[in-house]
Design an enzyme around this catalytic site. Sequence first.
Site, mmCIF file in Angstrom:
data_model
loop_
_atom_site.group_PDB
_atom_site.id
_atom_site.type_symbol
_atom_site.label_atom_id
_atom_site.label_comp_id
_atom_site.label_asym_id
_atom_site.label_seq_id
_atom_site.Cartn_x
_atom_site.Cartn_y
_atom_site.Cartn_z
ATOM 1 N N SER A 86 -3.045 -0.637 -3.442
ATOM 2 C CA SER A 86 -3.806 -1.410 -2.473
ATOM 3 C C SER A 86 -4.260 -0.522 -1.311
ATOM 4 O O SER A 86 -3.630 0.503 -1.036
ATOM 5 C CB SER A 86 -2.879 -2.518 -1.968
ATOM 6 N N GLU A 90 -9.742 -7.840 -9.356
ATOM 7 C CA GLU A 90 -8.876 -8.707 -8.560
ATOM 8 C C GLU A 90 -8.817 -8.298 -7.099
ATOM 9 O O GLU A 90 -7.740 -7.955 -6.590
ATOM 10 C CB GLU A 90 -7.441 -8.652 -9.101
ATOM 11 N N GLY A 150 -8.213 -8.573 -3.324
ATOM 12 C CA GLY A 150 -7.540 -9.489 -2.401
ATOM 13 C C GLY A 150 -8.006 -9.150 -0.999
ATOM 14 O O GLY A 150 -8.837 -9.828 -0.390
ATOM 15 N N ARG A 183 2.379 -6.024 9.033
ATOM 16 C CA ARG A 183 1.833 -4.812 8.423
ATOM 17 C C ARG A 183 2.078 -3.541 9.240
ATOM 18 O O ARG A 183 2.417 -2.508 8.665
ATOM 19 C CB ARG A 183 0.349 -4.985 8.109
ATOM 20 N N CYS A 203 12.768 -9.497 18.915
ATOM 21 C CA CYS A 203 13.894 -8.716 19.435
ATOM 22 C C CYS A 203 14.116 -7.458 18.631
ATOM 23 O O CYS A 203 15.185 -7.263 18.044
ATOM 24 C CB CYS A 203 15.141 -9.587 19.447
ATOM 25 N N TYR A 219 -2.875 -10.471 4.081
ATOM 26 C CA TYR A 219 -1.445 -10.225 4.235
ATOM 27 C C TYR A 219 -0.959 -10.438 5.673
ATOM 28 O O TYR A 219 0.036 -9.861 6.077
ATOM 29 C CB TYR A 219 -1.086 -8.821 3.724
#
Length: 603
Positions: free
Chosen positions: A398, A465, A467, A503, A532, A561
Amino acid sequence: MIAAGNRDQAAARGGGVQAPAYDLEAAARALDQRLERRAVGAKREAVLAQRAEQQLASRRADRDDARRPDMCRGRQGDEAAHRRAAQEHGHVVRQPRRDRRDVLERAAVERAVARAVPPLVEDDRRQAGGGAAPREVAMILLAGAGAVQHDDAAARRRRGKHELVGEAVVPVAHPTAYSPIRMPATRTQLSQAYPIGSRLDVEGRLQIGGCDAVELAREFGTPAYIVSEDDLRARAQTFVEAFRARTKDFDVLFASKAFPCTAVFRVLAQEGIACDVASGGELALALRGGFDPARIYLHGNAKSVDELRFARESGVGHIVVDNAGEIDRLEAVAGDGPPQPVLLRVTPDVRGRTNDKISTGQADSKFGVSMADAPAVISRLQDSAQLDLVGLHMHIGSQILELEPFRLAIEAIAPLGDFGTYNLGGGLGVAYTADQEPPRIADYVAAKVDTVNRVLGPGKRILDEPGRALVANSTVTLYTVQSVKRNVSTWVAVDGGMSDNLRPMLYGSVYEAQVADRFGGDTHARLTGKHCESGDVIVRDVQLDDPRVGDVIVTPATGAYGHALANNYNGVPRPPVIFVAQGDARVVVRRETYDDLFARDVD
Ligand code: LLP
C-alpha cells in the site's frame, strides 16, 4: 469653469456680474451636480468604510468565539442539536454562510467540471498553477491584495518525478527520518492533498464542498471527518474511465478497509464500483451500503467458518483463497450447492517501496501462497468439485508511489499459468503533503493493463482494488486547539489524535496541517493529540499561523484508514463523518457518545 468661491461672490453681488446670465446658470448647475456627486461619493465611501468596519468587528467576534476554550465543551449539547437538526431535515444540515450564493455557484461549476472530465482531473492538477481547475481550486483572491506570496508548486513539479517519488516516503531502515515538510509562509493554492473543489474564500477561510470549515467545526463539533462527496465520485469515475479507455473486461473494486462506512459504500456503489471486504463485518457494511453481493470479493488470511458461511449465504460473488488450509473448510461450506467462484491469492515476491507494515508482496509475507507452493494449490483448486478457480489475486502493498513494482509483480506471476481473471490488488499511493507526487490514476491503470496484455495475453478480465487512492484525499479532519505550550518546542494540542488518526503513530506518516481560517504562518510547532502518550503526535513539524486555543486546525488526506482505524483510546468517542457537497453538510455517521462507550456492557 467657475470656482465655488467666485460663484458665491457673484451671487452675493446680486447679479452685478457682466458675464451672460445663461453661462453663469449653466456653470452653476454643472458645479452643483459635481458637488452633489462628490457628496454622494463621500457618503458612499463612508457607508462602505462603516460596513468594512462592521465586517471586521463581526469577524473578530467570530474569531473570539472560535477561540473560546469552552467552544467544544458544549459538545454533547451541540451534538444533540445536530442530531435533532439532522433528523428534522432528513440529515441535510444547511451551512449558513455570508457568501452562500457565490459559493454555491462556484461549487456547482467545480462539480460540473469534475463530473465532466474525471480522467482529466489529475492532469489539471499537474499544470503549473493549474490548481484552479477541478482538482485543487486555486486560492488566488488574496493575492490581489498583496497579502500572500506565491507557492511555487510549479517549480517543484518541474523537478524529475524520480526526485519527488519517495521524498516523503518512509525509508524502510529509518521510519522516522523524514525531510520536514516545506510550507511557504502563506499559500495561494491548496496542496493536492485537499479534496477536489476545496478553496480558500476571500477572507482566507477554508471551504470544503462549498462549506466553511470553521462553521462546520462549530456546527458539528470537533474532531470531525469532513468528506467531499464530489471528490469521492470524481475519483471513482476517474478509475472507471481509465480502465474503460484501455480494456473491455474489468472491474474496479473499492478496498473497503480504507473507509468502511455505509455512506461511502453507497456513493461508490452508485458510481458503479464493486468492492472487496476483508471480514464478515466489512461484508455486513458493504451489503448495508447497497453493494450487489455478486460484485463483492471476500478476502482474509484468517477467515472463520462463520465468515465463509456468511459470504456464501449472502451470495458473495468471489472468495479469495489465501491458503491451502482454507480450501477444505470452504468446500464444506459450499456443500452441494453451485460451485463457489474463487481466486487464489499468490505472493509474487516483489516489494514496492513503502513502510514495512503495509508491504505484502515480499516472500516473507503473512498473505497468500508462495510462488513455490502456488502450483500445487492451483491443482488442488482445479480439482475441486465445490470450488471454481477463475483466476489469481495478488496485492503487493500500500502507498506505493512508483509503477515499476506493479509491472514486476505481474511479470512474476506469469509462470503460474493462463487464467481468465487477474485481480491485481490495490496499492496506488496518494499525496499526503504538497511534496508528494503520486502516479496519475490513468498511468497506474495503463501500467497494469498494458503489462497484463503484454505478459499474460490480451482478453483477460482485470480487477483492481484501490482503497486509499479512491478515498484518502476526499476527506479532511477538523480539530480544535485545546492548549498551546512552549518549552523546547511549541506544542499545539488538539481534541483528537491517535484515536482518530493512528497513521502517524503506526507508520510514521506525515500530514499537513493548517489553521482553517489562517493558512500559512511561520510558527514552527508540533501538532499533538490529547492522548496519554508522548507518541500521540499528529504532525511533528508543522508551520502554523500563530496558533491559539480555539483555533480550528485542518489536516487533509484523512479519508483512508482514518475512520477505519479510529478507536476509543482514553475513552475518547470516535468522530462523526460529515458529507459535504455544494454547500450542504449532512451527518452520515454521528459522533460517538459516552453512552456508546457503555453500550456493550452486560454487567
Ligand atoms: N487489496 C488488498 C488485498 C489489501 O490488503 C489492500 C490493503 C488493498 C487492496 C488496498 O490497498 P490500498 O489501495 O488502500 O493501498 N492501514 C494501512 C494500510 C493497510 C492496507 C491493507 N491492505 C495504512 O493506513 O496505510
